[in-house]
Motif scaffolding. Structure first.
Motif, short mmCIF file in Angstrom:
data_model
loop_
_atom_site.label_atom_id
_atom_site.label_comp_id
_atom_site.label_asym_id
_atom_site.label_seq_id
_atom_site.Cartn_x
_atom_site.Cartn_y
_atom_site.Cartn_z
N PRO A 81 10.49 11.55 2.57
CA PRO A 81 10.51 10.09 2.76
C PRO A 81 10.61 9.32 1.44
O PRO A 81 10.33 9.86 0.36
N TYR A 82 11.01 8.08 1.53
CA TYR A 82 11.16 7.18 0.38
C TYR A 82 9.77 6.63 0.06
O TYR A 82 9.30 5.68 0.70
N VAL A 83 9.11 7.22 -0.93
CA VAL A 83 7.75 6.83 -1.31
C VAL A 83 7.72 6.54 -2.80
O VAL A 83 8.03 7.42 -3.60
N PRO A 84 7.34 5.33 -3.22
CA PRO A 84 7.24 5.05 -4.66
C PRO A 84 6.33 6.05 -5.36
O PRO A 84 5.27 6.41 -4.85
N GLY A 85 6.78 6.51 -6.53
CA GLY A 85 6.01 7.49 -7.28
C GLY A 85 6.32 8.92 -6.92
O GLY A 85 5.88 9.85 -7.59
N LEU A 86 7.11 9.11 -5.84
CA LEU A 86 7.43 10.46 -5.38
C LEU A 86 8.94 10.66 -5.25
O LEU A 86 9.40 11.53 -4.51
#
Length: 223
Positions: A81-86
């Motif tokens: 998934p599109y997750v900030p920091g990842l």
């Protein structure tokens, strides 16, 4: 050929990805500079319009004249998934595959993204540096931290702070143009990283490594 160390499996959920970053950030080295930098790789990721396809583009430049001597593109589907920091868990697997397809092994990786300037101090440039054990640098277009604007001249810089801790430099690559954000990825000092990035950005805000990789990825996304 770039050798990739299989230090971990690629997780599919956020908690597992955070655990990987927490586990491997201690492997990042902040010292040293390669004895000789002859070739520099630019790494960039584009997304195909209307799909979850990742287009990972790598260009290898001759440091002396900034000509492209090798390149590789990988297009793949990502399920993370599109997750900030990842973002590394969406982008790194394809970038590593593109690196492995090169005929010219670069001396340094210059990533379009963060290195130490990351909430867990393990951004994309750190992750790729640790897995390949190649010197690496993160060059971000936007800041994740706080900074005072550097002076107006080319080469002026100021500290980049995250949670009150210095994590990189805000670097002016062209007079009067918005700065970029340089952070260590692996096996590099910050001073040497800024010096190299300036060498790679003789005319434009972004280094030629980022520009050429971006152009290659955009061309593939339209095909």
């Amino acid at each position: 050929m770039v050798q990739v160390r299989e230090l971990h499996e690629w997780p599919s959920v956020e908690a597992e990805a955070v655990a990987v970053q927490e586990r491997f950030r201690s492997m990042v080295r902040f010292d040293g500079v390669p004895e000789a930098v002859r070739t520099v790789a630019g790494l960039d990721v584009a997304y195909a319009e209307g799909s979850d396809d990742v287009i990972a583009a790598v260009t290898v430049l001759n440091r002396a004249d900034l000509s492209v001597v090798d390149s590789s593109v990988v297009r793949a589907r990502t399920d993370f998934p599109y997750v900030p920091g990842l973002f590394a868990f969406r982008e790194a697997p394809s970038l590593l595959e593109a690196l492995a397809r090169l005929d010219v092994e670069p001396d340094v990786l210059v990533c379009d993204g963060q290195g130490l300037a990351h909430p867990r101090r393990f951004g994309l440039a750190c992750h790729l540096g640790v897995l390949t054990d190649l010197p690496s640098i993160g060059v971000g277009k936007t800041s994740l931290g706080k900074y005072d604007p550097p002076g107006p001249e080319r080469g002026d810089r100021s500290p980049l702070l995250l949670d009150g801790e210095p994590v990189g430099s805000t670097l002016r690559t062209q007079p009067g143009v918005k700065p970029i954000f340089v952070s260590i990825g692996h096996r590099y000092t910050l001073d040497a990283a800024c010096e190299l990035v300036l060498r790679l950005a003789p005319r434009y805000r972004l280094p030629e490594t980022t520009r050429t990789a971006d152009q290659l990825g955009r061309a593939e996304s339209r095909s």
